[in-house]
Design a protein around this motif. Structure first.
Motif, PDB file in Angstrom:
ATOM      1  N   PRO A   1       0.802  -1.220   0.000  1.00  0.00           N
ATOM      2  CA  PRO A   1       0.000   0.000   0.000  1.00  0.00           C
ATOM      3  C   PRO A   1       0.837   1.274   0.000  1.00  0.00           C
TER       4      PRO A   1
ATOM      5  N   PHE B   1      -8.467  -5.739   7.907  1.00  0.00           N
ATOM      6  CA  PHE B   1      -8.025  -4.696   8.841  1.00  0.00           C
ATOM      7  C   PHE B   1      -8.837  -4.744  10.119  1.00  0.00           C
TER       8      PHE B   1
ATOM      9  N   LEU C   1      -7.543  -2.887  13.326  1.00  0.00           N
ATOM     10  CA  LEU C   1      -6.923  -1.700  12.737  1.00  0.00           C
ATOM     11  C   LEU C   1      -7.910  -1.012  11.801  1.00  0.00           C
TER      12      LEU C   1
ATOM     13  N   ALA D   1      -6.288   2.213   5.925  1.00  0.00           N
ATOM     14  CA  ALA D   1      -5.816   3.498   5.412  1.00  0.00           C
ATOM     15  C   ALA D   1      -6.298   3.632   3.962  1.00  0.00           C
ATOM     16  N   PRO D   2      -6.562   4.859   3.486  1.00  0.00           N
ATOM     17  CA  PRO D   2      -7.030   5.039   2.103  1.00  0.00           C
ATOM     18  C   PRO D   2      -6.059   4.407   1.102  1.00  0.00           C
ATOM     19  N   ALA D   3      -4.750   4.440   1.438  1.00  0.00           N
ATOM     20  CA  ALA D   3      -3.747   3.892   0.522  1.00  0.00           C
ATOM     21  C   ALA D   3      -3.997   2.413   0.238  1.00  0.00           C
ATOM     22  N   ASN D   4      -4.632   1.717   1.170  1.00  0.00           N
ATOM     23  CA  ASN D   4      -4.843   0.288   0.989  1.00  0.00           C
ATOM     24  C   ASN D   4      -5.836  -0.015  -0.140  1.00  0.00           C
TER      25      ASN D   4
ATOM     26  N   PRO E   1       1.996  -1.219  12.319  1.00  0.00           N
ATOM     27  CA  PRO E   1       1.853  -1.754  10.957  1.00  0.00           C
ATOM     28  C   PRO E   1       2.448  -0.812   9.899  1.00  0.00           C
ATOM     29  N   GLU E   2       2.894  -1.423   8.793  1.00  0.00           N
ATOM     30  CA  GLU E   2       3.588  -0.687   7.740  1.00  0.00           C
ATOM     31  C   GLU E   2       2.757   0.485   7.203  1.00  0.00           C
ATOM     32  N   SER E   3       1.445   0.254   7.010  1.00  0.00           N
ATOM     33  CA  SER E   3       0.653   1.312   6.382  1.00  0.00           C
ATOM     34  C   SER E   3       0.535   2.531   7.308  1.00  0.00           C
TER      35      SER E   3
ATOM     36  N   ASP F   1       3.715   4.389   6.933  1.00  0.00           N
ATOM     37  CA  ASP F   1       3.660   5.067   5.638  1.00  0.00           C
ATOM     38  C   ASP F   1       2.919   6.396   5.750  1.00  0.00           C
ATOM     39  N   GLN F   2       1.763   6.374   6.420  1.00  0.00           N
ATOM     40  CA  GLN F   2       0.980   7.608   6.584  1.00  0.00           C
ATOM     41  C   GLN F   2       1.766   8.678   7.335  1.00  0.00           C
TER      42      GLN F   2
ATOM     43  N   ARG G   1       4.618  10.009   4.891  1.00  0.00           N
ATOM     44  CA  ARG G   1       4.259  10.398   3.522  1.00  0.00           C
ATOM     45  C   ARG G   1       4.503  11.887   3.239  1.00  0.00           C
TER      46      ARG G   1
END
Lengths: 422, 422
Positions: A73, A105, A110, A113-116, B190-192, B195-196, B199
């Protein structure tokens, strides 16, 4: 039948800057099960221009293209986008995948996230490959006679997806192909000498009864692997050729082979111990747990591995293994005497059939003129007999640890063989 | 200054069929020291046609081409021959190399096989690269502005040659380039989510003060690595940009970073222990020596690692660690109680500051409904306080062993931090 060309592209800047890429080696083994092999592997950074060129070349050249990585993501995961450009297939968001990712998620407590959401984008015409161990689904796309497969990078996600979804489909698509791999593991002989022994067979057998034979020879950590692969159509024909060649290789290599169809010494030893219902315990110094770890890598090793002692300090060697302090002052911790006492000590206290020990100087520090870095003593205590060996290795810390572990396991193997054929 | 394009070609069928290729990862780290990075890596089998095509493409595209492997004496070592074709440089036998190879065989008490003479063949115009750890010399050839480097495949031969001969020459040839890599290691998020958090910085900083910045994020075994590389000319300028960015990343990631410029948890823990003059001892069951091995991978670990006990059987847990047999019957070997008793036991008997333990079911066998494969208990006994943790991992044996080892080391790290800031 002509074997399809398989090409693998691994994506990830980290793979070119410190992270070891194990996919080529592991996927090669899986593909061999269905008679396929990897013709080329490429590792590229998370860079669109390089990815675009490599993807396009691989797809032009090969019948099956597997891409691994870049489906996550985060900002640097662009594999989907680049394949969309290269294949000129637009992507659409798959509603079922969105729901599935959201569910994953939630089940972990959890928020998505929008990226996912990018992970729910699918190339037109592609089937999505379920990913039980992560959020990134794979994709499987037939392009005429070619197959394009997108998988995530992490091994624990990639391999279950490959085995459950990809492998059965490739098997069906290329069902007339068969191959048989045969390996011989050899210890204690230099590579060039083994090469001389097998050269006549290698030169003689390139094609037999409609099958192709590919030969190889490889040295690693004091072990040599001789292998050949028979490829052709018709399982019976391939098997027959493989059996015949294996017989000829066996005759030539008889005196030096330690195992067949197994490249790891710890597994050869493990099979022997399990078959004889014997056990082993290990006392290690310089290898710091490596020998124990190698033995216990094998599922079922709890049947023959009793325990390991990583005795780094002299006091631990005395307390755990009963090594008399006088031995340290008289001979030093890295000595034949201490190695033998360690092997005897761990054997006695664990009540194992064999006690295996290793003590040495892995470096980079700790060496002296008399006892340089790379000096290693190994010993194996068997019922009624102790054997030991001394050697000096040249290489870095990791290599000295690896190689001396393999040599210790070979000493154990020799002890088992000796006891089995008195 | 434009950075030269470096391409790596690894040769060896075994690398596509079971043998892991570590060259790309390791050479990438070495090249980063002089501001270079690998643009692409290829792995090809010992097949002349594939090698010819890959070699030609790499040489056309890139400024520096490194080929690794295929310089041995055996029938499948054809790298020299193929490079001779691609570069159209004939080869000649180098008399000094013949003498040198013969000498190496004699010093090992072996006879030189005629096949070894092939290793003395040198491309016209190339300099031969001495190989202190093997018989195959390398070759270094300047082709106009391009550099072609031939190295043998085994890591213990390749790396010393690369560091002693190749790296200084590349450094001189590309002396205006500088790069600085910065990494942050993160645990427990978590990775995401990471990332947020980063970013905005990633989007903002692509080019700063004439330097290029390449960002990356990577998850592995419950750890996340955030990294960026600053590239440009002028060491002072590159360093200044790197420092400034590092400060901004540090502010954003403050709460979750466990270490900087270090990607391995065992080394973070090692540095902390060494600095505090504290020690650790480890008792392992399901990981079979892996935690001990990870800790002792680090040179100098003998200053803080006292000993490890790989107690596979219950009786070993009782004998070595003093775990009361009642705990097995009441709670089972894989339980919080046994994990805590193991940690306390190894701490007491070794007199280490910290006792770290791990017990679990790595599979594939041994799981039950209540205690499935992947269930792991870890514990850390510190002066006056024991902490423990339970988790269930999904994955294969090797992954479960890896991941739970990292989590145990993180538990140790937390204990050290807690003790340091009471």
């Amino acid at each position: 039948v002509k074997a399809p060309r398989v090409e693998l592209v691994c994506i990830g800047s980290e793979l070119l800057a410190g992270k070891v890429n194990t996919h080529a080696a592991a996927l090669g083994i899986k593909l061999a099960d269905i008679g396929l092999s990897i013709a080329r592997e490429h590792t590229v950074p998370d860079n669109r221009a390089v990815m675009r060129q490599t993807f396009a070349e691989a797809l032009r050249r090969s019948d099956v293209v597997i891409s691994a990585g870049g489906l996550g993501p985060t900002f640097d995961d662009v594999t989907r986008d680049v394949w969309s450009e290269v294949t000129r297939r637009p992507m659409t968001e798959d509603a079922a995948l969105v729901a599935d990712i959201r569910r994953k998620f939630i089940s972990r407590g959890l928020q998505m996230a929008p990226a996912n959401l990018r992970q729910a984008q699918v190339l037109r015409g592609a089937r999505s490959i379920p990913n039980p161990n992560g959020t990134a689904p794979g994709q499987y796309l037939l392009l005429g006679r070619k197959t394009l497969i997108l998988l995530p990078g992490p091994a624990r996600e990639l391999f279950p997806m490959f085995e459950t979804f990809v492998l059965p489909r490739l098997r069906t698509r290329h069902r007339n192909l068969h191959s048989r791999l045969k390996t011989f593991l050899i210890a204690g002989v230099p590579e060039s000498q083994v090469d001389q022994m097998i050269r006549p067979l290698v030169d003689k057998y390139r094609r037999v009864g409609g099958c192709t034979i590919v030969h190889g020879i490889l040295a690693s950590h004091s072990l040599i692997t001789v292998k050949f692969r028979v490829e052709g159509s018709g399982r019976a024909a391939v098997d027959a050729v493989a059996r015949r060649l294996a017989g000829e290789f066996r005759t030539v290599l008889k005196a030096i082979v330690v195992g067949e169809d197994e490249e790891r010494m710890e597994n050869i030893v493990g099979v022997m111990l399990a078959r004889r219902k014997e056990t082993v315990a290990v006392a290690e110094s310089c290898t710091g747990g490596l020998v124990s770890r190698m033995i216990t890598d094998r599922p079922g090793s709890s049947n023959y591995f009793l325990e390991g002692a990583v005795t780094y300090t002299n006091s631990a060697k005395t307390r755990r293994l009963g090594v008399r302090p006088a031995l340290f002052t008289r001979h030093g911790a890295v000595s034949e005497e201490v190695a033998r006492a360690m092997a005897t000590g761990i054997r006695r206290s664990s009540r194992a059939t064999y006690g295996l020990s290793i003590t040495g100087i892995a470096g980079p520090g700790g060496g002296t003129r008399e006892k340089p870095v790379g000096l290693v003593h190994i010993a194996c205590a068997a019922p009624g007999k102790i054997t030991s060996k001394r050697f000096t290795l040249k290489g870095d810390r990791s290599w000295i640890r690896q190689r001396s572990s393999v040599m210790a396991l070979d000493l154990l193997r020799q002890a088992i063989v000796r006891r089995a054929r008195p």
